[in-house]
Write a protein that holds these residues in place. Sequence first.
Motif, short mmCIF file in Angstrom:
data_model
loop_
_atom_site.label_atom_id
_atom_site.label_comp_id
_atom_site.label_asym_id
_atom_site.label_seq_id
_atom_site.Cartn_x
_atom_site.Cartn_y
_atom_site.Cartn_z
N LEU A 31 32.40 34.76 45.24
CA LEU A 31 32.64 36.20 45.15
C LEU A 31 33.97 36.53 45.83
CD1 LEU A 31 29.11 37.59 46.12
CD2 LEU A 31 29.98 37.03 43.85
N VAL A 32 34.68 37.47 45.21
CA VAL A 32 35.98 37.89 45.72
C VAL A 32 36.00 39.41 45.79
CG1 VAL A 32 38.47 37.91 45.25
CG2 VAL A 32 37.13 35.85 44.79
N GLU A 33 36.62 39.95 46.84
CA GLU A 33 36.74 41.40 46.97
C GLU A 33 37.47 41.96 45.76
OE1 GLU A 33 38.56 42.23 50.74
OE2 GLU A 33 36.77 41.57 51.84
N ALA A 34 37.03 43.12 45.30
CA ALA A 34 37.49 43.73 44.05
C ALA A 34 39.02 43.77 43.89
CB ALA A 34 36.90 45.12 43.91
N PRO A 35 39.79 44.13 44.90
CA PRO A 35 41.25 44.20 44.69
C PRO A 35 41.90 42.84 44.36
CG PRO A 35 40.63 45.34 46.72
CD PRO A 35 39.42 44.63 46.24
N HIS A 36 41.21 41.75 44.65
CA HIS A 36 41.79 40.41 44.47
C HIS A 36 41.20 39.63 43.30
CE1 HIS A 36 43.67 40.93 48.40
NE2 HIS A 36 42.49 41.29 48.87
N VAL A 37 40.29 40.24 42.56
CA VAL A 37 39.55 39.51 41.51
C VAL A 37 40.47 38.97 40.42
CG1 VAL A 37 37.86 39.78 39.66
CG2 VAL A 37 37.35 40.65 41.94
N ALA A 38 41.35 39.80 39.91
CA ALA A 38 42.23 39.37 38.81
C ALA A 38 43.07 38.17 39.22
CB ALA A 38 43.11 40.52 38.34
N ARG A 39 43.65 38.22 40.41
CA ARG A 39 44.49 37.12 40.89
C ARG A 39 43.66 35.85 41.09
NH1 ARG A 39 48.77 34.29 40.83
NH2 ARG A 39 49.52 33.49 42.82
N ALA A 40 42.46 35.98 41.63
CA ALA A 40 41.60 34.81 41.82
C ALA A 40 41.25 34.17 40.48
CB ALA A 40 40.33 35.21 42.56
N ARG A 41 40.91 34.97 39.51
CA ARG A 41 40.58 34.42 38.17
C ARG A 41 41.78 33.73 37.56
NH1 ARG A 41 36.79 39.44 36.44
NH2 ARG A 41 34.86 38.55 37.29
N GLU A 42 42.95 34.31 37.73
CA GLU A 42 44.18 33.73 37.20
C GLU A 42 44.45 32.36 37.84
OE1 GLU A 42 48.73 34.74 38.26
OE2 GLU A 42 47.64 36.40 37.31
N LEU A 43 44.32 32.28 39.16
CA LEU A 43 44.56 31.03 39.88
C LEU A 43 43.54 29.96 39.51
CD1 LEU A 43 45.50 32.39 43.41
CD2 LEU A 43 47.03 31.30 41.76
N LEU A 44 42.28 30.37 39.39
CA LEU A 44 41.23 29.42 39.03
C LEU A 44 41.43 28.90 37.61
CD1 LEU A 44 38.11 31.02 40.70
CD2 LEU A 44 39.25 28.90 41.38
N ALA A 45 41.81 29.78 36.69
CA ALA A 45 42.03 29.38 35.29
C ALA A 45 43.22 28.41 35.21
CB ALA A 45 42.27 30.60 34.42
N ALA A 46 44.26 28.66 35.99
CA ALA A 46 45.45 27.79 35.97
C ALA A 46 45.17 26.45 36.64
CB ALA A 46 46.60 28.50 36.67
N GLY A 47 44.25 26.45 37.57
CA GLY A 47 43.96 25.23 38.32
C GLY A 47 43.07 24.24 37.61
N ARG A 48 42.42 24.63 36.56
CA ARG A 48 41.46 23.76 35.87
C ARG A 48 42.10 22.86 34.89
NH1 ARG A 48 37.10 28.44 35.71
NH2 ARG A 48 36.29 28.06 37.75
#
Length: 150
Positions: A133-150
């Motif tokens: 879980l990620v705090e709402a203001p950071h969700v988009a960036r976290a998803r972007e980083l996770l998608a790029a890291g896979r």
Amino acid sequence: MTGTAARESVARTTSYATAQEAVDLLADRGFPVEAVQIVGTDLRLVEQVYGRLDRGRAALMGAASGAWVGLLVGVLLALFATSGTAAVLLLLWGLLVGAAFGALAGVAAHALSGGRRDFVARSQVVPQHYDVLVEAPHVARARELLAAGR
């Protein structure tokens, strides 16, 4: 963690190690990991049964835990011993007396249970899933980083 901000799931897995890897990936890329939580969900209780509990095993288990308590008492008394021999005797005395009282307590507890739990087991709560879980203001960036890291 920062307060009670709303959080959204950015990853779901059945393995805690995989959830940790996701957070580690975010950390490696400079993401503010203090805005992240790993939450186990869909909990279930798992009890692993190791064997029967009879009078002998109850006495043995009680003796083992009583021996530790007795050894602790022996160590405390040995601190005030006037000689090395006296210290060793106090340690042994504590160990033996503790084991004897522990064995008696184990047998008594087993007898008082009335046969309601004649087995030895270990319980643990096990999640079926882990959400990152990620705090709402950071969700988009976290998803972007996770998608790029896979």
